[in-house]
Design a protein around this motif. Structure first.
Motif, PDB file in Angstrom:
ATOM      1  N   GLU A 154       0.825  -1.213   0.000  1.00  0.00           N
ATOM      2  CA  GLU A 154       0.000   0.000   0.000  1.00  0.00           C
ATOM      3  C   GLU A 154       0.859   1.263   0.000  1.00  0.00           C
ATOM      4  O   GLU A 154       0.589   2.231  -0.697  1.00  0.00           O
ATOM      5  N   TRP A 155       1.956   1.221   0.756  1.00  0.00           N
ATOM      6  CA  TRP A 155       2.761   2.439   0.924  1.00  0.00           C
ATOM      7  C   TRP A 155       3.477   2.859  -0.340  1.00  0.00           C
ATOM      8  O   TRP A 155       3.927   3.988  -0.458  1.00  0.00           O
ATOM      9  N   TYR A 159       3.799   6.437  -5.002  1.00  0.00           N
ATOM     10  CA  TYR A 159       4.987   6.569  -5.856  1.00  0.00           C
ATOM     11  C   TYR A 159       4.806   5.830  -7.178  1.00  0.00           C
ATOM     12  O   TYR A 159       5.767   5.359  -7.772  1.00  0.00           O
ATOM     13  N   GLU A 167      14.472   1.023   0.052  1.00  0.00           N
ATOM     14  CA  GLU A 167      14.080   0.919   1.452  1.00  0.00           C
ATOM     15  C   GLU A 167      15.280   0.408   2.245  1.00  0.00           C
ATOM     16  O   GLU A 167      15.852  -0.639   1.930  1.00  0.00           O
ATOM     17  N   SER A 169      15.373   0.229   5.781  1.00  0.00           N
ATOM     18  CA  SER A 169      15.087  -0.352   7.091  1.00  0.00           C
ATOM     19  C   SER A 169      15.154  -1.868   6.938  1.00  0.00           C
ATOM     20  O   SER A 169      15.126  -2.390   5.839  1.00  0.00           O
ATOM     21  N   GLY A 170      15.240  -2.556   8.063  1.00  0.00           N
ATOM     22  CA  GLY A 170      15.204  -4.007   7.967  1.00  0.00           C
ATOM     23  C   GLY A 170      16.572  -4.644   7.842  1.00  0.00           C
ATOM     24  O   GLY A 170      17.599  -3.972   7.885  1.00  0.00           O
ATOM     25  N   ASP A 222      21.651   5.777  11.809  1.00  0.00           N
ATOM     26  CA  ASP A 222      21.280   4.757  12.795  1.00  0.00           C
ATOM     27  C   ASP A 222      22.418   4.392  13.741  1.00  0.00           C
ATOM     28  O   ASP A 222      22.302   3.448  14.517  1.00  0.00           O
TER      29      ASP A 222
ATOM     30  N   ASP B  17       9.921   0.398   9.098  1.00  0.00           N
ATOM     31  CA  ASP B  17      10.512   1.650   9.582  1.00  0.00           C
ATOM     32  C   ASP B  17      10.114   2.821   8.700  1.00  0.00           C
ATOM     33  O   ASP B  17       9.831   3.920   9.176  1.00  0.00           O
ATOM     34  N   ASN B  19       7.440   3.243   6.882  1.00  0.00           N
ATOM     35  CA  ASN B  19       6.065   3.660   7.128  1.00  0.00           C
ATOM     36  C   ASN B  19       5.877   4.284   8.493  1.00  0.00           C
ATOM     37  O   ASN B  19       5.092   5.202   8.668  1.00  0.00           O
ATOM     38  N   LYS B  22       7.231   7.827   8.315  1.00  0.00           N
ATOM     39  CA  LYS B  22       6.363   8.732   7.570  1.00  0.00           C
ATOM     40  C   LYS B  22       5.239   9.299   8.430  1.00  0.00           C
ATOM     41  O   LYS B  22       4.769  10.400   8.207  1.00  0.00           O
ATOM     42  N   ASN B  43      -0.914  -0.143   5.874  1.00  0.00           N
ATOM     43  CA  ASN B  43       0.499  -0.399   5.594  1.00  0.00           C
ATOM     44  C   ASN B  43       1.114  -1.495   6.459  1.00  0.00           C
ATOM     45  O   ASN B  43       2.287  -1.781   6.344  1.00  0.00           O
TER      46      ASN B  43
END
Lengths: 309, 294
Positions: A154-155, A159, A167, A169-170, A222, B17, B19, B22, B43
């Protein structure tokens, strides 16, 4: 590493590679294993060991992972009297580890009456990778082809016009490649004329520049600090990114100094802007932009000559 | 003030992270507006697996209770109550707890009102209104509002005994400095440090910092594992404890619950390290210690 046993099954020796120093524990056919047992041998410089100013030499294998704060140790025993080979087994549980753990061998002895002093450690540690199927040091990057407009994320919908998103993160940085952007996936997977290849490599270099820039910023922001405020090497891909790029970003400093400097500039925001061109330069170097651009220019010239003739 | 989410999700889920970041607008951090619950829910990725431990309700009940119990107290006091109960209610493996996305989900979709209640400072900085630090919503394991409590409980528990966790969480300096040290991944080291806090050897922030600094520095040349050995950990006990979660009653509010009974930390190892750290600590130059005591 001489053998790996998962639960009650001996795994093929192909799950570990002495050259890459990696153990790959992700077995597709049995993803719900509980524990693994690593058979470890370490060869120590016997002469140095027996002549040093110490006694009670102990050799220990230590498996640690930052993200789970997990630590498992086992003692290695000398294979036979006078032998320089030490061996042992380290058993660890899957529930206590997540992605990539580091396996080190540490030599400890009593020095000047102090027990437990570290007198030596392996400088080339093994990587125990719970997410990999083959024992190679992976490109620490995941590419996911996904439709931004109608896909499962969804996010990504806002875009939908972007060809890719990064991305950081993770566990591993990911490039989301927008299959809704017509032709991009085909272009990246193309292997046709030299012109096609040149455009493909230019595009890949463009994406790679974005990736390196994003992962660098992410790794710097980070950073964790210890009690005295000193930044710590982050481990995992962030570690590799910083160690690789800092020499280009802050060429006059090295190692811990560069880490402290970059952290100070980022957190105090003075001198951070001035670094942006250098970060960009480090990223383009890693993405091999110059080489791919050079090739593309040459291919273009050749084809123009060809069409004129 | 931030409201409790009107439509509470049923099950715990994962929120990346990206999402999480944001949705952390200035308004959310300053508690002027609620997080964008609908977008957050869209999300989030569902967590695989059955089991009552992934139900939101028992967790949310604990959070309601802690905010009620400590409504008139210093908010920092709530940590020692919530940390062991959060750990006992969630029954997670470290593998699961290392996923920051889970904690992002809890802080934004389940209990942003708690994050604000616990971490909104009294005054703002640089002329800004008071704002919760973003790292309380999404951040390292020792700063995020919920993961810091879970990891404190995990790293300081003595097998099933959560009492050392109460000591650790009763001292904010332990949570802020000791929790981030790698040396506490060795259980006897963690217990020895807590023992010294409990005994009052290190009480003030300066003392706790000095103690963790000397223990940490010494660990760069010493292997505590060798002269203060821990027992091998048996993961099957934890797995059994997780399975039992489905039939377990809600976590006790009055009594301290029990954690997974995966073996106490060897007493001898803790004693050895307590004596060793005490010696180091006496030698250490504790800045301003004499004036603190006068």
């Amino acid at each position: 590493m001489t053998a790996v046993r998962q639960d009650r099954t001996d795994l093929e020796t192909s799950v570990f590679s002495s050259q890459e120093r990696v153990v790959a524990l992700h077995q597709v056919e049995r993803s719900d294993w509980e524990s693994s047992r690593l058979s470890i041998t370490a060869t120590l410089p016997e002469k140095e060991l027996s002549s040093g100013p110490w006694s009670d030499v102990t050799v220990m294998a230590v498996l640690t992972e930052k993200s789970t704060n997990s630590r498992t140790t086992t003692l290695l025993e000398r294979e036979s009297t006078g032998s320089s080979t030490w061996a042992g087994q380290l058993r660890f549980w899957r529930s206590a580890y997540r992605s990539q753990a580091e396996l080190a061998v540490i030599v400890v002895a009593t020095v000047d009456g102090v027990r437990g002093r570290v007198v030596g450690r392996s400088d080339d540690n093994w990587l125990v990778d719970l997410t990999a199927r083959t024992p190679v040091r992976r490109q620490e990057l995941q590419v996911e082809e996904v439709d931004f407009r109608d896909g499962p994320h969804e996010w990504l919908r806002p875009y939908k016009d972007a060809p890719w998103m990064i991305e950081t993160s993770g566990d591993i940085p990911t490039v989301h490649l927008n299959t809704g952007f017509e032709g991009i996936a085909e272009l990246l997977n193309s292997n046709g004329s030299s012109m096609e290849k040149a455009v493909r490599d230019m595009l890949a270099a463009q994406i790679a520049t974005d990736v390196w820039t994003a992962v660098f910023h992410s790794a710097v922001s980070d950073l964790e600090v210890d009690a005295e405020g000193n930044p710590q090497w982050p481990g995992g891909w962030r570690d590799a990114v910083l160690r690789g790029m800092l020499s280009d970003v802050l060429p006059e400093q090295s190692g811990a100094d560069a880490l402290r400097e970059i952290h100070a500039r980022r957190s105090e925001s003075s001198g951070w802007n001035e670094l942006q061109p250098r970060i960009n330069y480090a990223a383009t170097r890693r993405a091999k932009v110059a080489r791919h651009l050079g090739t593309a220019v040459r291919v273009l010239e050749t084809s123009q000559k060809g069409s004129k003739a | 003030m931030t409201d409790k989410p009107e439509h509470m999700p049923d099950r715990l889920a994962l929120l990346s992270d990206t999402n999480a970041a944001k949705s952390l607008s200035t308004g959310v951090l300053a508690s002027r507006e609620n997080p964008p619950y609908i977008a957050l829910s869209k999300n989030s990725e569902p967590l695989r697996g059955a089991g009552a431990r992934l139900d939101v309700e028992p967790l949310r009940d604990l959070i309601d209770d802690v905010m009620h119990l400590y409504r008139d107290d210093a908010r920092t006091k709530a940590d020692a109550w919530l940390a062991p109960r959060l750990h006992a209610a969630l029954r997670l493996t470290r593998r699961e707890a290392a996923d920051a996305r889970l904690w992002n989900f809890v802080s934004l979709s389940v209990a942003p009102d708690y994050v604000v209640w616990r971490h909104l400072p009294a005054t703002g900085k640089n002329g800004f209104p008071p704002m919760v630090a973003a790292e309380r919503f999404r951040g390292a394991h020792y700063t995020q509002a919920f993961s810091r409590l879970w990891w404190a409980a995990e790293l300081f528990r003595d097998g099933a005994d959560y009492r050392p966790v109460q000591v650790a969480c009763g001292n904010q300096d332990v949570l802020n400095t000791v929790l981030r040290l790698d040396i506490i991944d060795h259980r006897p080291t963690a217990q020895a440090l807590i023992r010294l806090v409990e005994k009052g050897t290190a009480r003030t922030g300066r003392e706790v910092n000095a103690l963790s600094a000397v223990a940490n520095t010494a660990a760069s040349t010493l292997m505590y594992d060798v002269f203060a050995a821990d027992d091998a950990w048996d993961g099957s006990i934890l797995e059994e404890w997780i399975r039992e979660g489905d039939s377990a009653p809600p976590v006790s509010r009055r009594l301290l619950p029990d954690g997974p009974d995966d073996g106490p930390v060897p007493e001898k190892a803790v004693d050895t390290l307590v004596r060793y750290f005490e010696e180091l600590f006496v030698d250490a130059n504790v800045r301003g210690r004499l004036t603190d005591e006068s």
